[in-house]
Design an enzyme around this catalytic site. Structure first.
Site, PDB file in Angstrom:
ATOM      1  N   HIS A 173     -48.161 -69.622 -10.844  1.00 32.04           N
ATOM      2  CA  HIS A 173     -48.004 -68.923 -11.753  1.00 32.04           C
ATOM      3  C   HIS A 173     -49.246 -68.365 -12.033  1.00 32.04           C
ATOM      4  O   HIS A 173     -50.232 -68.170 -11.387  1.00 32.04           O
ATOM      5  CB  HIS A 173     -48.118 -69.493 -12.848  1.00 32.04           C
ATOM      6  CG  HIS A 173     -48.257 -70.702 -13.498  1.00 32.04           C
ATOM      7  ND1 HIS A 173     -49.602 -71.841 -13.144  1.00 32.04           N
ATOM      8  CD2 HIS A 173     -49.433 -70.561 -14.825  1.00 32.04           C
ATOM      9  CE1 HIS A 173     -49.687 -72.224 -13.532  1.00 32.04           C
ATOM     10  NE2 HIS A 173     -49.777 -71.968 -14.876  1.00 32.04           N
ATOM     11  N   HIS A 203     -51.918 -68.339 -14.269  1.00 32.76           N
ATOM     12  CA  HIS A 203     -52.645 -68.593 -15.215  1.00 32.76           C
ATOM     13  C   HIS A 203     -54.065 -68.049 -14.409  1.00 32.76           C
ATOM     14  O   HIS A 203     -54.311 -68.723 -12.538  1.00 32.76           O
ATOM     15  CB  HIS A 203     -52.789 -69.664 -16.089  1.00 32.76           C
ATOM     16  CG  HIS A 203     -51.999 -69.392 -17.356  1.00 32.76           C
ATOM     17  ND1 HIS A 203     -51.333 -70.363 -17.810  1.00 32.76           N
ATOM     18  CD2 HIS A 203     -51.915 -68.052 -17.579  1.00 32.76           C
ATOM     19  CE1 HIS A 203     -50.917 -70.455 -18.702  1.00 32.76           C
ATOM     20  NE2 HIS A 203     -50.553 -69.045 -18.841  1.00 32.76           N
ATOM     21  N   ASP A 241     -56.873 -69.986 -13.761  1.00 33.94           N
ATOM     22  CA  ASP A 241     -57.496 -71.673 -13.265  1.00 33.94           C
ATOM     23  C   ASP A 241     -56.489 -71.894 -11.837  1.00 33.94           C
ATOM     24  O   ASP A 241     -56.820 -72.316 -11.215  1.00 33.94           O
ATOM     25  CB  ASP A 241     -57.235 -72.455 -14.190  1.00 33.94           C
ATOM     26  CG  ASP A 241     -56.232 -73.032 -14.792  1.00 33.94           C
ATOM     27  OD1 ASP A 241     -55.457 -71.629 -15.142  1.00 33.94           O
ATOM     28  OD2 ASP A 241     -55.541 -73.757 -14.999  1.00 33.94           O
ATOM     29  N   HIS A 242     -55.940 -70.558 -11.659  1.00 32.95           N
ATOM     30  CA  HIS A 242     -54.408 -71.133 -10.762  1.00 32.95           C
ATOM     31  C   HIS A 242     -54.211 -69.915  -9.518  1.00 32.95           C
ATOM     32  O   HIS A 242     -54.947 -70.041  -8.193  1.00 32.95           O
ATOM     33  CB  HIS A 242     -53.300 -71.215 -11.038  1.00 32.95           C
ATOM     34  CG  HIS A 242     -52.602 -72.417 -11.830  1.00 32.95           C
ATOM     35  ND1 HIS A 242     -52.319 -73.149 -11.208  1.00 32.95           N
ATOM     36  CD2 HIS A 242     -53.189 -72.672 -13.315  1.00 32.95           C
ATOM     37  CE1 HIS A 242     -52.794 -74.446 -12.111  1.00 32.95           C
ATOM     38  NE2 HIS A 242     -53.328 -74.271 -13.283  1.00 32.95           N
ATOM     39  N   HIS A 262     -43.199 -72.298 -18.557  1.00 35.29           N
ATOM     40  CA  HIS A 262     -44.455 -72.226 -19.133  1.00 35.29           C
ATOM     41  C   HIS A 262     -45.327 -70.950 -19.526  1.00 35.29           C
ATOM     42  O   HIS A 262     -45.997 -70.365 -20.293  1.00 35.29           O
ATOM     43  CB  HIS A 262     -45.543 -73.181 -18.343  1.00 35.29           C
ATOM     44  CG  HIS A 262     -47.277 -73.615 -18.192  1.00 35.29           C
ATOM     45  ND1 HIS A 262     -48.450 -73.682 -19.526  1.00 35.29           N
ATOM     46  CD2 HIS A 262     -48.270 -72.552 -17.406  1.00 35.29           C
ATOM     47  CE1 HIS A 262     -49.171 -74.007 -18.746  1.00 35.29           C
ATOM     48  NE2 HIS A 262     -49.253 -72.810 -17.941  1.00 35.29           N
ATOM     49  N   ASP A 300     -48.391 -76.006 -13.947  1.00 36.58           N
ATOM     50  CA  ASP A 300     -48.321 -76.845 -14.639  1.00 36.58           C
ATOM     51  C   ASP A 300     -46.764 -76.569 -15.324  1.00 36.58           C
ATOM     52  O   ASP A 300     -47.135 -76.834 -16.703  1.00 36.58           O
ATOM     53  CB  ASP A 300     -49.303 -75.135 -15.758  1.00 36.58           C
ATOM     54  CG  ASP A 300     -50.681 -75.455 -15.298  1.00 36.58           C
ATOM     55  OD1 ASP A 300     -50.656 -76.289 -14.262  1.00 36.58           O
ATOM     56  OD2 ASP A 300     -51.599 -74.633 -15.770  1.00 36.58           O
ATOM     57  N   HIS A 337     -52.902 -80.012 -12.522  1.00 34.36           N
ATOM     58  CA  HIS A 337     -54.227 -81.015 -13.437  1.00 34.36           C
ATOM     59  C   HIS A 337     -54.100 -82.165 -13.144  1.00 34.36           C
ATOM     60  O   HIS A 337     -53.193 -83.036 -13.527  1.00 34.36           O
ATOM     61  CB  HIS A 337     -54.154 -79.929 -15.129  1.00 34.36           C
ATOM     62  CG  HIS A 337     -54.548 -78.895 -14.817  1.00 34.36           C
ATOM     63  ND1 HIS A 337     -55.970 -78.256 -15.344  1.00 34.36           N
ATOM     64  CD2 HIS A 337     -53.386 -77.421 -14.718  1.00 34.36           C
ATOM     65  CE1 HIS A 337     -55.758 -77.222 -15.207  1.00 34.36           C
ATOM     66  NE2 HIS A 337     -54.344 -76.937 -15.817  1.00 34.36           N
TER      67      HIS A 337
HETATM   68 ZN   LIG Z   1     -50.846 -72.493 -16.357  1.00 37.47          ZN
END
Ligand SMILES: [Zn+2]
Length: 259
Positions: free
Chosen positions: A58, A60, A62-63, A116, A133, A171
Site C-alpha cells: 500500500h 504509506h 513507511d512502506h 486500511h 498493514d 510491523h
Molecule cells: Zn499503512
C-alpha cells in the site's frame, strides 16, 4: 516455486517497528514494503545479493519511501496496488494477477484487501502471506481510507487461506496487540500462551513474526467476531446488544483506537 524448497524470508528492520521482508536465495533477493532504503542496501551488500524485485502492499511512506533510492542502484520491477498513488510503481497489480520472481523461482497471487487504505493488496504464495498493514499479529490495521465492512471482508478473505499459512505483516506490534486482545477475551488460554512465548522472543531481540493463520484464528480478536466472548465484550464496550460480526468488528476496532 520449486516443490519442497522452502522460501527463505529474512526480516530487515526499518524505522522503529517496521519489517522489510526480504525473500532470498544464494544470489538474489526481493523485498516487500521497503519504507527505508539504507537497511536494505546494507543487508544486500553484506550478503552479496542482487535485488530482483520490489513488492509494495500500500502507499504509506513507511512502506514505499525507500523504493526510489533502491531503484538508483537496481533497475528492477516495482509491483504494487493498481489504484493507489505510488509514483515509483512500474507494475500495477490487483486481485487475479500473479507476481513471479523468476530469479527466486517463486510466484504470488495478488489479493485485494481494502480497509486500511483504499486499494491495499496482499501477496500470497509458497505458504507465505505478505499482508502489510491489514492483518497484524493479534491485531489489524486502522481504517484510514476504508470502511469496517471492507476491512472485515478483507480479514475474512485472508482467514480463508490454509491454516498453516505464515503471516508476514508490516510491523512489530504484537505485544501491544496481545495486551488489547486480553482485554477483549480475558479467558482465552491460547492468548496467554502466545503472550508468554512472544514476550520471550522480544526479550531475546527476536521478531514475533511470522505467525500462522491457525494462531491468528485462535487469538486475534478481529478474526473472532463471532465468538461469544468477543461479542459480549463488544456489547459491554458499546452499551448495546449487537451480534452482527461487522458491527462487532467495528466496535472492537474503535475500542482499540482508544485503548
Ligand atoms: Zn499503512
Amino acid at each position: 516455486m520449486l516443490q519442497g524448497v522452502p522460501l527463505s524470508v529474512v526480516p530487515v528492520a526499518a524505522f522503529k517497528d517496521n519489517y522489510v521482508w526480504t525473500l532470498r536465495n544464494e544470489t538474489h533477493a526481493a523485498v516487500v514494503d521497503p519504507g527505508e532504503a539504507r537497511p536494505v542496501l546494507d543487508y544486500l551488500a553484506r550478503e552479496k545479493l542482487e535485488l530482483a524485485a520490489i513488492l509494495a502492499t500500500h502507499h504509506h511512506p513507511d512502506h514505499v519511501g525507500g523504493i526510489a533510492e533502491l531503484l538508483q542502484k537496481f533497475r528492477v520491477p516495482v509491483y504494487g496496488p493498481k489504484n493507489e498513488p505510488i509514483a515509483t510503481l512500474t507494475r500495477p497489480v490487483s486481485e487475479g494477477d500473479t507476481v513471479s520472481v523468476a530469479q527466486l523461482g517463486v510466484a504470488f497471487s495478488v489479493l485485494d484487501i481494502p480497509g486500511h487504505t483504499r486499494a491495499h493488496i496482499a501477496y500470497y504464495g509458497a505458504g507465505a502471506l505478505f499482508c502489510g498493514d491489514t492483518l497484524f499479529a493479534c491485531g489489524c490495521g486502522r481504517l484510514f481510507e476504508g470502511t469496517a465492512e471492507q476491512m472485515y471482508a478483507s480479514l475474512k478473505k485472508l482467514a480463508a487461506l490454509p491454516d498453516d499459512t505464515k503471516v508476514y505483516c508490516g510491523h512489530e506490534y504484537t505485544l501491544a496487540n496481545i495486551g488489547f486482545a486480553k482485554a477483549v477475551e480475558p479467558g482465552n488460554a491460547a492468548l496467554q500462551a502466545r503472550e508468554a512465548r512472544d514476550r520471550q522472543l522480544r526479550q531475546s531481540g527476536r521478531p514475533t513474526l511470522p505467525s500462522t493463520l491457525r494462531e491468528e484464528k485462535a487469538t486475534n480478536p478481529f478474526l473472532r467476531c463471532l465468538e461469544p466472548a468477543v461479542v459480549e465484550s463488544a456489547n459491554k464496550y458499546l452499551g448495546a446488544r449487537i451480534a452482527d460480526p461487522v458491527r462487532v468488528f467495528a466496535a472492537i476496532r474503535d475500542w482499540k483506537n482508544r485503548f
